[in-house]
Design an enzyme around this catalytic site. Sequence first.
Site, PDB file in Angstrom:
ATOM      1  CE  LYS A  99      -1.092  10.678  -3.291  1.00 21.11           C
ATOM      2  NZ  LYS A  99      -2.762   9.662  -3.384  1.00 21.11           N
ATOM      3  N   GLY A 119      -2.495   7.377  -7.793  1.00 22.64           N
ATOM      4  CA  GLY A 119      -1.911   6.696  -7.178  1.00 22.64           C
ATOM      5  C   GLY A 119      -2.307   6.283  -5.856  1.00 22.64           C
ATOM      6  CG  PHE A 120      -2.127   3.216  -3.958  1.00 24.70           C
ATOM      7  CD1 PHE A 120      -3.202   2.467  -3.049  1.00 24.70           C
ATOM      8  CD2 PHE A 120      -2.319   2.142  -5.240  1.00 24.70           C
ATOM      9  CE1 PHE A 120      -4.169   2.240  -3.474  1.00 24.70           C
ATOM     10  CE2 PHE A 120      -2.970   1.326  -5.724  1.00 24.70           C
ATOM     11  CZ  PHE A 120      -4.174   1.321  -4.615  1.00 24.70           C
ATOM     12  N   GLY A 121      -0.417   6.068  -1.791  1.00 23.05           N
ATOM     13  CA  GLY A 121       0.290   7.104  -1.172  1.00 23.05           C
ATOM     14  C   GLY A 121       1.544   6.663  -1.653  1.00 23.05           C
ATOM     15  CB  VAL A 122       3.622   3.606  -0.401  1.00 25.38           C
ATOM     16  CG1 VAL A 122       2.645   2.334  -1.395  1.00 25.38           C
ATOM     17  CG2 VAL A 122       5.177   2.614  -0.079  1.00 25.38           C
ATOM     18  CD  GLU A 123       1.867   0.866  -5.750  1.00 25.24           C
ATOM     19  OE1 GLU A 123       1.758  -0.224  -5.311  1.00 25.24           O
ATOM     20  OE2 GLU A 123       1.057   1.583  -6.535  1.00 25.24           O
ATOM     21  CB  ALA A 124       1.339   7.838  -6.440  1.00 27.64           C
ATOM     22  N   GLY A 125       2.536   9.163  -3.413  1.00 25.07           N
ATOM     23  CA  GLY A 125       2.677  10.776  -3.177  1.00 25.07           C
ATOM     24  C   GLY A 125       3.928  10.047  -2.532  1.00 25.07           C
ATOM     25  CD  GLU A 160      -6.263  20.287   7.825  1.00 25.73           C
ATOM     26  OE1 GLU A 160      -6.860  19.741   9.171  1.00 25.73           O
ATOM     27  OE2 GLU A 160      -7.515  19.939   7.444  1.00 25.73           O
ATOM     28  CB  CYS A 200      -9.975  18.744   9.729  1.00 25.44           C
ATOM     29  SG  CYS A 200      -8.960  17.204   8.193  1.00 25.44           S
ATOM     30  CD  GLU A 208      -9.233  14.420  12.982  1.00 28.30           C
ATOM     31  OE1 GLU A 208      -8.918  14.917  13.364  1.00 28.30           O
ATOM     32  OE2 GLU A 208     -10.300  14.902  12.305  1.00 28.30           O
TER      33      GLU A 208
END
Lengths: 507, 115
Positions: free
Chosen positions: A189, A219-225, A263, A302, A403
Amino acid sequence: MARYAAPGDAGSVVSFRSRYDHFIGGEYVAPKRGQYFENSTPVTGQTFTEVARGTAEDVEAALDAAHAAAPDWGRTSATERANILNKMADRIEANLEKIAIAESWENGKACRETLAADIPLAIDHLRYFAGAIRAQEGGISQIDDNTVAYHFHEPLGVVGQIIPWNFPILMAIWKLAPALAAGNAIVLKPAEQTPASIHVLLELVADLLPAGVLNVVNGFGVEAGKPLAQNKRIRKIAFTGETTTGRLIMQYASENLIPVTLELGGKSPNIFFDDVAAQQDAFYDKALEGFAMFALNQGEVCTCPSRALIQGGIYDDFLAQAVKRTEQIKQGHPLDTETMIGAQASNDQLEKILSYIDIGRQEGARILTGGERADLGGELSGGYYMQPTVFEGDNSMRIFQEEIFGPVVSVTRFADYDDAMKIANDTLYGLAAAVWSRDGNITYRAGREIQAGRVFVNNYHTYPAHAAFGGYKQSGIGRENHKMMLDHYQNTKNLMVSYSPDAQGFF
Amino acid sequence: MAERVALTPAAAELLRKLTAVHGPLMFHQSGGCCDGSSPMCYPAGEFRTGDSDVHLGDLEVEGIDPVPFWMSAAQFEYWKHTHLTVDVVPGRGSGFSVEAPEGVRFLIRSRLLRN
């Protein structure tokens, strides 16, 4: 100076499609729920394509395809897989300009970097893992005269990978290359901020891989991640991002007892000892450049050297020259080849940076240069540009501890070696650090004493394949960019073999 | 204990909207890379807090359950001198935070507590 035409404009080296679907089972398929989201470029803030808004149904379809492909793919020879990785590298290399400009438009970063770093490094990374898998050997342990333990590397099967937006293509390749080399099938994703450029690359290499070996669900984290990370049908999840999501992914992984690699960022100290200024020579100039490296990739790295520690003896002079060097950073249109710093990746990213400028000021840190949003005029006024900013303050301030993920460095002074180590290690993170000195004893001792996975000595921001990359402390788990990453994508199969015809003597 | 965390009217309105979709909510403040240094909003209980976390307070929003705000204890050590206000800005992306598909992002604005 040359200016690349914007994607889609006359004379551009790349055009995006008006829409990107999911890549599942070797072909592009529409999202099950039929929804798409707009994807804009941070260069101007304008939408340039729309992208499938994936949900759990799409993730399941991708996992079906991956599971169908995994057994055969896992049985291919290392030679076969290495040859495919090498061919992918060749295709990308032959289309380097196209992919690099797509990446700049997608992320906002200067094309000087995508042309010279992001894409060449991605190409080399594929070739490195093609070589590494060819050279990998199992092990044989002779237990006694009649007993041998054989150790084989076997692929995990189907793995999930969640990619960040700061190096959308390079970070995808960092994860893809070892996983493919090791013989795994993948559901990947991309970040929702930068979902399109990976598809420009994918269209160039898709025919090289068997259908279903590599699947991309947007897609979005909440929906696909989440339905990917939480899924019972993955054998490992890899994530680059931040600490809370990292913990959440570990929690999901614990439900399925699968390994994770993470990471999660840093707050890397860039340490300049007095002897750096012993001569005003090429090395001194290199050290000043090393200070300015906080602005590379708009600080969205990072490993950004976001804390500069300068020894008291040279503090005033070195800092004055470092600020001057910072002010020479050329900010402009990301598709100009002379632009050194482009746009932040999104509006909320810029807003977050400005919120840290605010708390930095409140805590009493002094701004030596920058500190404001940059309005570059014309069409760029809609983009998300930030002036390179140098703060001077104390390591207890929040701008020294969090960060910011922007072109912002926080500078403080140290008295001696012990003081430098104390400040350097006074952080939650341990991804990277740098030590600048002409004295090899100092650089060695400091390099070993700093609690970070990567300590640069007299250089910064170099990421060649074959140099392990990963974090100590809260910066993550695992080492990418090195053959040891193969271990994170393989099971060890032990065949315990007896060559004795005699009973073992228990019963 | 003095109030440590608050929210803007825009953030309150968004929390009401998100609660209608996801049920009761919680925040956990993130650190680190990419979408880090930002508050993550999850369905209550989705993210397991423990001894390594500090509960900074409950955000009161009319019409919905209070929204607890958490942060890792280690991170709190570096943040404890500041008061946090949850705000919302247009944006994209946020790990697994529930507001991302709305095209907005929760954001922290800070001020010094000792003032």
